[in-house]
Design a protein around this motif. Structure first.
Motif, mmCIF file in Angstrom:
data_model
loop_
_atom_site.group_PDB
_atom_site.id
_atom_site.type_symbol
_atom_site.label_atom_id
_atom_site.label_comp_id
_atom_site.label_asym_id
_atom_site.label_seq_id
_atom_site.Cartn_x
_atom_site.Cartn_y
_atom_site.Cartn_z
ATOM 1 N N MET A 53 50.707 -5.698 59.988
ATOM 2 C CA MET A 53 51.968 -6.255 60.577
ATOM 3 C C MET A 53 52.970 -6.621 59.494
ATOM 4 N N LEU A 54 52.384 -7.284 58.467
ATOM 5 C CA LEU A 54 53.340 -7.913 57.378
ATOM 6 C C LEU A 54 53.931 -6.807 56.392
ATOM 7 N N ASP A 55 53.258 -5.693 56.248
ATOM 8 C CA ASP A 55 53.755 -4.518 55.531
ATOM 9 C C ASP A 55 53.147 -3.224 55.829
ATOM 10 N N GLU A 56 53.777 -2.405 56.585
ATOM 11 C CA GLU A 56 53.045 -1.187 57.192
ATOM 12 C C GLU A 56 52.613 -0.216 55.950
ATOM 13 N N SER A 57 53.474 -0.387 54.896
ATOM 14 C CA SER A 57 52.877 0.486 53.712
ATOM 15 C C SER A 57 51.868 0.056 52.933
ATOM 16 N N ILE A 58 51.228 -0.942 53.374
ATOM 17 C CA ILE A 58 50.065 -1.571 52.567
ATOM 18 C C ILE A 58 48.982 -0.477 52.393
ATOM 19 N N ASN A 59 48.677 0.341 53.289
ATOM 20 C CA ASN A 59 47.393 1.231 53.198
ATOM 21 C C ASN A 59 47.886 2.493 52.051
ATOM 22 N N SER A 60 49.176 2.501 51.603
ATOM 23 C CA SER A 60 49.475 3.743 50.808
ATOM 24 C C SER A 60 50.195 3.200 49.595
ATOM 25 N N LEU A 61 49.788 2.045 49.199
ATOM 26 C CA LEU A 61 50.328 1.611 47.863
ATOM 27 C C LEU A 61 49.859 2.297 46.759
ATOM 28 N N ASN A 62 50.906 2.521 45.924
ATOM 29 C CA ASN A 62 50.329 3.082 44.193
ATOM 30 C C ASN A 62 50.918 2.082 43.242
ATOM 31 N N PHE A 63 49.846 1.868 42.464
ATOM 32 C CA PHE A 63 50.261 1.010 41.288
ATOM 33 C C PHE A 63 49.811 1.540 40.017
ATOM 34 N N GLN A 64 50.299 1.405 38.908
ATOM 35 C CA GLN A 64 49.647 1.861 37.642
ATOM 36 C C GLN A 64 48.737 0.529 37.233
ATOM 37 N N ILE A 65 47.482 0.892 36.696
ATOM 38 C CA ILE A 65 46.609 -0.057 36.048
ATOM 39 C C ILE A 65 46.965 -0.080 34.637
ATOM 40 N N SER A 66 47.001 -1.069 33.993
ATOM 41 C CA SER A 66 47.202 -1.401 32.537
ATOM 42 C C SER A 66 45.972 -2.101 31.916
ATOM 43 N N SER A 67 45.245 -2.735 32.610
ATOM 44 C CA SER A 67 44.213 -3.197 32.057
ATOM 45 C C SER A 67 43.090 -3.394 32.660
ATOM 46 N N LEU A 68 41.802 -3.505 32.305
ATOM 47 C CA LEU A 68 40.748 -3.573 32.999
ATOM 48 C C LEU A 68 39.789 -4.888 32.673
ATOM 49 N N ALA A 69 39.185 -5.708 33.370
ATOM 50 C CA ALA A 69 38.524 -6.874 32.972
ATOM 51 C C ALA A 69 37.093 -6.712 33.475
ATOM 52 N N LEU A 70 36.105 -7.314 32.648
ATOM 53 C CA LEU A 70 34.857 -7.488 33.245
ATOM 54 C C LEU A 70 34.406 -9.018 33.129
ATOM 55 N N TYR A 71 34.059 -9.309 34.129
ATOM 56 C CA TYR A 71 33.700 -10.839 34.558
ATOM 57 C C TYR A 71 32.275 -10.845 35.140
ATOM 58 N N GLU A 72 31.886 -11.956 34.417
ATOM 59 C CA GLU A 72 30.250 -12.679 34.874
ATOM 60 C C GLU A 72 30.563 -13.341 36.147
ATOM 61 N N THR A 73 29.919 -12.931 37.176
ATOM 62 C CA THR A 73 30.368 -13.840 38.548
ATOM 63 C C THR A 73 28.780 -14.102 39.065
ATOM 64 N N ASP A 74 29.147 -15.179 40.113
ATOM 65 C CA ASP A 74 27.722 -15.487 40.957
ATOM 66 C C ASP A 74 28.486 -15.267 42.383
ATOM 67 N N ILE A 75 27.756 -14.320 42.707
ATOM 68 C CA ILE A 75 28.120 -13.705 44.110
ATOM 69 C C ILE A 75 27.787 -14.891 45.208
ATOM 70 N N GLU A 76 27.123 -16.023 44.761
ATOM 71 C CA GLU A 76 27.382 -17.167 45.795
ATOM 72 C C GLU A 76 28.513 -17.973 45.585
ATOM 73 N N ASP A 77 29.176 -17.908 44.515
ATOM 74 C CA ASP A 77 30.296 -18.712 44.364
ATOM 75 C C ASP A 77 31.758 -18.164 45.050
ATOM 76 N N MET A 78 31.946 -18.741 46.219
ATOM 77 C CA MET A 78 33.191 -18.263 47.131
ATOM 78 C C MET A 78 34.412 -18.931 46.342
ATOM 79 N N THR A 79 34.381 -19.891 45.769
ATOM 80 C CA THR A 79 35.437 -20.517 45.056
ATOM 81 C C THR A 79 36.127 -19.797 44.019
ATOM 82 N N LEU A 80 35.323 -19.031 43.300
ATOM 83 C CA LEU A 80 35.581 -18.065 42.158
ATOM 84 C C LEU A 80 35.716 -19.315 40.955
ATOM 85 N N LYS A 81 35.481 -20.429 40.948
ATOM 86 C CA LYS A 81 35.765 -21.173 40.012
ATOM 87 C C LYS A 81 34.985 -21.007 38.756
ATOM 88 N N PHE A 82 33.800 -20.233 39.073
ATOM 89 C CA PHE A 82 32.809 -20.162 37.855
ATOM 90 C C PHE A 82 32.665 -18.878 37.191
#
Length: 94
Positions: A53-82
């Motif tokens: 509803m906010l943007d009908e084109s959201i499912n067809s967005l295209n963008f170029q990726i300029s970087s990739l990052a690898l993160y260590e995550t805890d799947i239980e941490d929904m705050t993303l603080k860690f």
């Protein structure tokens, strides 16, 4: 249409998940996560409908990726603080 970068990301995922012994029941699909939360199917549907509803084109967005990052995550941490960035790679997008 998938580009060379798409396949490089999938290949990198395969290499590193194998390196760390991670096994997944489904193949990796590069994606952009907008919501980090466990949602029911009904909540997911409502979120998708609201985004459309906010943007009908959201499912067809295209963008170029300029970087990739690898993160260590805890799947239980929904705050993303860690979340801890391990490394970031600049991609040659030419």
């Amino acid at each position: 249409m998938y580009t060379g970068i798409f396949f490089k990301v999938v290949e990198a995922c395969s290499h590193y998940t194998g390196h760390f012994g991670y096994k997944s029941s489904t193949p990796y699909m590069p994606h952009l996560s907008i919501i980090y939360r466990d949602l029911s199917n009904e909540e997911k549907k409502k979120a998708q409908e609201k985004a459309n509803m906010l943007d009908e084109s959201i499912n067809s967005l295209n963008f170029q990726i300029s970087s990739l990052a690898l993160y260590e995550t805890d799947i239980e941490d929904m705050t993303l603080k860690f979340w801890k960035k391990i490394v970031e790679f600049n991609l040659d997008t030419n």
